[in-house]
Design an enzyme around this catalytic site. Structure first.
Site, PDB file in Angstrom:
ATOM      1  N   ASP A   1       0.857  -1.188   0.000  1.00 17.84           N
ATOM      2  CA  ASP A   1       0.000   0.000   0.000  1.00 17.84           C
ATOM      3  C   ASP A   1       0.891   1.236   0.000  1.00 17.84           C
ATOM      4  OD1 ASP A   1      -2.135   1.694   0.136  1.00 17.84           O
ATOM      5  OD2 ASP A   1      -2.765   1.143   2.156  1.00 17.84           O
TER       6      ASP A   1
ATOM      7  N   ASP B   1      -2.827   2.415  -6.107  1.00 14.02           N
ATOM      8  CA  ASP B   1      -1.808   2.500  -5.053  1.00 14.02           C
ATOM      9  C   ASP B   1      -1.743   1.301  -4.123  1.00 14.02           C
ATOM     10  OD1 ASP B   1      -4.276   3.051  -3.967  1.00 14.02           O
ATOM     11  OD2 ASP B   1      -3.566   4.641  -2.652  1.00 14.02           O
ATOM     12  N   GLU B   2      -2.452   0.229  -4.428  1.00 10.35           N
ATOM     13  CA  GLU B   2      -2.344  -0.950  -3.561  1.00 10.35           C
ATOM     14  C   GLU B   2      -2.631  -2.220  -4.348  1.00 10.35           C
ATOM     15  OE1 GLU B   2      -5.311  -1.522  -0.495  1.00 10.35           O
ATOM     16  OE2 GLU B   2      -6.612  -0.022  -1.424  1.00 10.35           O
TER      17      GLU B   2
END
Length: 367
Positions: free
Chosen positions: A20, A114-115
């Protein structure tokens, strides 16, 4: 959600990493503009009906977070600097990060730009220790992008995701098979995967507020009250999550919804509240290179009457702004209303990828 997994299963313990990025959008903006470093930054639109898409850690100290109304954020931090989002830049950085993941495993399941989940049980480097893999990946991300990432390592997806939050920012944590059940027992029920606001409210009415409370209920009780989700909740309360890391996973639809603490009565308020729902669903589309043809808005009124309204386009929708326009048009047709609105939801469907039409199960991102 399937039968209860057998805890005596002889299969090898999986090694799952959840990576993350830390305050991803805001961190990219601070990286690219030195004048923003060390200052409270919000990515989003600062106008009266704007919403914060992401906040730097300096801004979070003031209680600012994603999905917060911009006017509220400005009240909390008058010095807050708003920066318009640059999704093309975020996507380019996300692709850089994905290339690093691919050095270790093809089993990558992106959740957003983003993860992502990585299954490194059998990895391309032949490394035995998942914590070392996570450390290497985070170091390479820092070297390639200048950005910090946090990671969680565990034997299942849910606990890996929980672990990635434990030592943020720029840290990592492990939840072992031995510690998994105890971790679940202490966890508030609203943090369980698959427990949205409505389910959490129902569980609270049944006296279920923590994982320990959930674990105390029999399988028959959970099936009686939660149907096919009963076996899933029964297993998860015991630290069992058999969901696989699914690369190139794309669904028939992707959506998000939110239940409000106070009913909404004005069109302007509804238009503001759907923005973070749209953004959350759109981030999934961006991360997976898919585009919707259909936008559906779900409205639940204070008397629990529920309506859904959909609009479809002849070609795939290519921008988040177009989705907002469609949602606002739908909402305008439902206001004014003599009943307050307690829940709004946005679903994007008829998803298409380049040269492919997507047909799999629905995925609810929740909020």
């Amino acid at each position: 959600m399937g039968a209860v997994p057998d805890q005596n299963d002889a299969r090898p313990i999986r090694k799952i990493i959840h990576v993350d990025m830390d305050a991803f959008y805001a961190s990219v903006e601070q990286r690219d503009n030195p004048e923003l470093r060390g200052k409270p930054v919000a990515v989003g639109h600062g106008q009266a009906r704007g919403v914060v898409a992401a906040a730097s850690y300096e801004a979070r100290k003031f209680g600012i977070h994603s999905a917060m109304a911009s006017v509220t954020a400005m009240r909390k931090c008058p010095d807050l600097i708003f920066v318009r989002p640059r999704f093309d830049v975020y996507k380019a950085v996300s692709l850089q990060i994905r290339e690093i993941f691919l050095e270790y495993t093809p089993l990558i399941e992106p959740l957003s730009l983003d993860e992502a989940y990585l299954d490194v049980t059998e990895n391309l480097k032949g490394m035995q220790v998942a914590t070392e893999i996570a450390q290497e990946i985070r170091a390479k991300i820092k070297q390639a992008t200048g950005l910090n990432a946090s990671a969680g390592i565990s034997y299942c997806k849910f606990l890996a995701k929980m672990a990635s939050d434990l030592n943020k920012p720029n840290g990592q944590a492990v939840i072992t098979p031995k510690n998994g059940p105890a971790f679940m027992e202490a966890l508030p029920i609203k943090k369980f995967h698959g427990v949205g606001p409505a389910t959490a409210e129902k569980m609270h009415r049944l006296g279920i507020k923590t994982g320990a409370d959930l674990k105390s209920k029999s399988l028959d009780f959970l099936v009686q009250h939660f149907g096919k989700s009963g076996p899933y909740f029964y297993g998860l309360s015991r630290g069992i999550d058999e969901r696989q890391v699914r690369p190139d996973r794309v669904r028939k639809s992707v959506g998000a919804e939110d239940t409000f603490s106070q009913d909404i009565h004005r069109l302007e308020a509804a238009e503001t509240e759907v923005v973070p729902l749209i953004n959350k669903a759109w981030r999934y589309c961006e991360a997976n290179d898919i585009r919707p043809r259909t936008v559906t808005v779900k409205i639940k009124y204070a008397d629990f009457r529920q309506v859904t309204r959909s609009r479809s386009t002849a070609t795939p929708i290519k921008s988040v702004e177009m989705i907002r326009e469609i949602c606002n048009t739908i909402l305008a047709g439902e206001f004014p209303s003599d009943k307050g609105v307690r829940l709004l939801g946005v679903t994007l469907s008829s998803l298409e990828r380049r040269n492919a039409t997507v047909t799999e199960q629905q995925f609810d991102l929740g909020l």
